[in-house]
Scaffold this motif. Structure first.
Motif: not given
Ligand SMILES: [Zn+2]
Length: 459
Positions: A28, A30, A68, A207, A211, A236, A240
């Motif tokens: 994954y 961003c 994403n 934000w 994610c 970020h 997460e």
């Molecule tokens: Zn992200």
């Protein structure tokens, strides 16, 4: 299947990849916030993780790459207002531009490209779990993560919690129990034209939570690699990690992999002058048009993904010159018949080992040039066949294809499309400029009933 190691930001160690039982590797990374055209810096994670997927597939793993799209955000509201459009339309337009710009790189699409606005259900449900377990609280229609309820907070970015600034708008300060807390859900504000219902009223996701939710939705928990630019480590990715682990009591990902920034001198402080000399080429679409996709990809693989990369027109010119040497190698000769020579296979091994060792693309590139040099010194069966296999892992396989007769037809087609766009926007000065540029390159534009056509001048 070669063992692959990657440097993990969380442990600070280079660690072996842990695939699933069938070789599954969930990745994954961003992706962009879709408020404006993307620049070379945004293209770096796209290229690094797309090529990592290629390499893992080459080695027999079964990678799934998710990148994403952050399509609801303050920046999008602001940009849409400026453009005089709805924020949904503006985000849609920027997603189309992002897809066109990255398609031009020729690396294929990620396996999944989830949008935040299409993942609201899993986002709300994850926030509900955090509220229920005491890790989050509602405040005037907003919901905040209670950072001090998660004692391991700060482990990814290795920061002292007292030094942290979530970078959130000043207005939210009085709604928080603690300045360290960060938003999971934001109540709808005056002037915002998108919102979704939730147990806390109409609003939109923060934000970081999007994610955590999208990654779990598509890859489950403890997937192999969570990636992105090093500018995302804090806040970020720290957030997460905290959200998912607090809610699920299991890690989100096994390895956190971060690419370095693409730096212009502009970022080093010399603003105006460099902004002009670097100009629009900092935009991915412009760079591809001016130098070709191979120069952009060649530039991005020339540095180790973890290191910062210095950008300027010179850097793209150098990449284009390196690419030209590869093109010439394929154009100049053919492989003698026979199985690949031991010297060729040794270069191939060294190339693949370099990629398996924390995805060292500059070392791999050096092995590729070593192979080209070896094959120039003596006839080596299999040199071109293997070089093509390796070029594909760097996203540069088109260098081996016979060029459009070396006549730059692809670049000209790109310019023609720009001219059509300019004409559609009734920007006839720009359209004429592009026609003149095409003339310099040896192309004539003929407007026919079926649309504009390119014809070689003098033919
Ligand atoms: Zn992200």
């Amino acid at each position: 299947m070669r063992e692959v190691t990657i440097r993990d930001t969380l442990s600070g160690e280079v660690r072996p990849l842990e695939p699933g039982p069938m070789g599954e590797v969930g990745i994954y990374a961003c992706g962009p916030t879709t408020y404006g055209p993307i620049h070379i810096g945004n293209a770096r994670p796209y290229v690094v993780f797309s090529l990592l997927r290629r390499f893992l597939a080459h080695e027999g793993y079964a990678p799934t790459l998710v990148i994403n799209l952050t399509d609801v955000n303050d920046k999008i509201y602001d940009a849409a207002r400026e453009a005089g459009m709805s924020s949904a339309d503006h985000a849609e337009r920027m997603i189309a531009a992002y897809r066109a710009d990255t398609d031009a790189l020729g690396l294929g699409r990620p396996d999944e490209e989830p949008k935040a606005t299409e993942t609201i259900g899993p986002i709300v449900s994850l926030i509900e779990d955090l509220v229920a377990s005491g890790h989050a609280y509602e405040s005037s229609g907003d919901v905040y993560f209670r950072v001090r309820s998660f004692p391991a907070y700060g482990q990814l970015s290795n920061r002292d919690t007292e030094q942290m600034d979530q970078g959130e708008e000043a207005g939210s300060a009085e709604l928080k129990e603690d300045p360290l807390d960060f938003a999971l859900w934001k109540a709808r504000k005056e002037g915002e034209d998108t919102s979704w219902p939730s147990p806390w009223g109409d609003g939109r996701p923060g934000w970081h939570i999007e994610c955590s939710a999208m990654a779990e939705d598509l890859l489950g928990l403890e997937f192999a690699i969570h990636g992105g630019g090093s500018d995302l480590v804090f806040p970020h990715h720290e957030n997460e990690l905290a959200q998912t682990e607090a809610a699920r009591e299991r890690p989100l990902a096994k390895i956190w992999m971060h690419n370095g920034m693409v730096q212009t001198r502009k970022q080093a402080g010399d603003t105006e002058k460099m902004a002009k000399s670097v100009g629009n080429v900092f935009l991915l679409g412009e760079a591809v048009r001016a130098f070709g996709p191979e120069a952009v990809v060649g530039f991005l693989v020339s540095g180790h993904y973890r290191q910062p990369l210095a950008f300027g027109e010179g850097a793209l010119e150098e990449a284009a010159a390196r690419n030209q040497r590869i093109r010439e190698f394929f154009r100049e000769g053919e492989d003698p018949p026979g199985e690949p020579a031991p010297a060729v296979l040794a270069r191939r091994e060294a190339f693949l080992d370099a990629l398996a060792d924390d995805f060292n693309t500059p070392r791999a590139l050096a092995e590729l040039f070593g192979l080209l040099a070896d094959a120039r010194r003596e006839e080596l069966p299999g040199a071109r066949r293997v070089a093509l296999e390796l070029l594909e892992l760097l996203g540069l396989e088109s260098l081996a294809a016979p060029e459009d007769g070396g006549d730059g037809a692809a670049e000209a087609e790109g310019l023609l499309a720009d001219r059509e766009r300019a004409r559609a926007e009734r920007d006839f000065d720009r359209a004429d400029e592009i026609r003149d540029r095409l003339a310099e390159l040896g192309w004539e534009v003929r407007d026919t009933a079926e649309g504009a056509r390119l014809v070689r001048r003098g033919s």
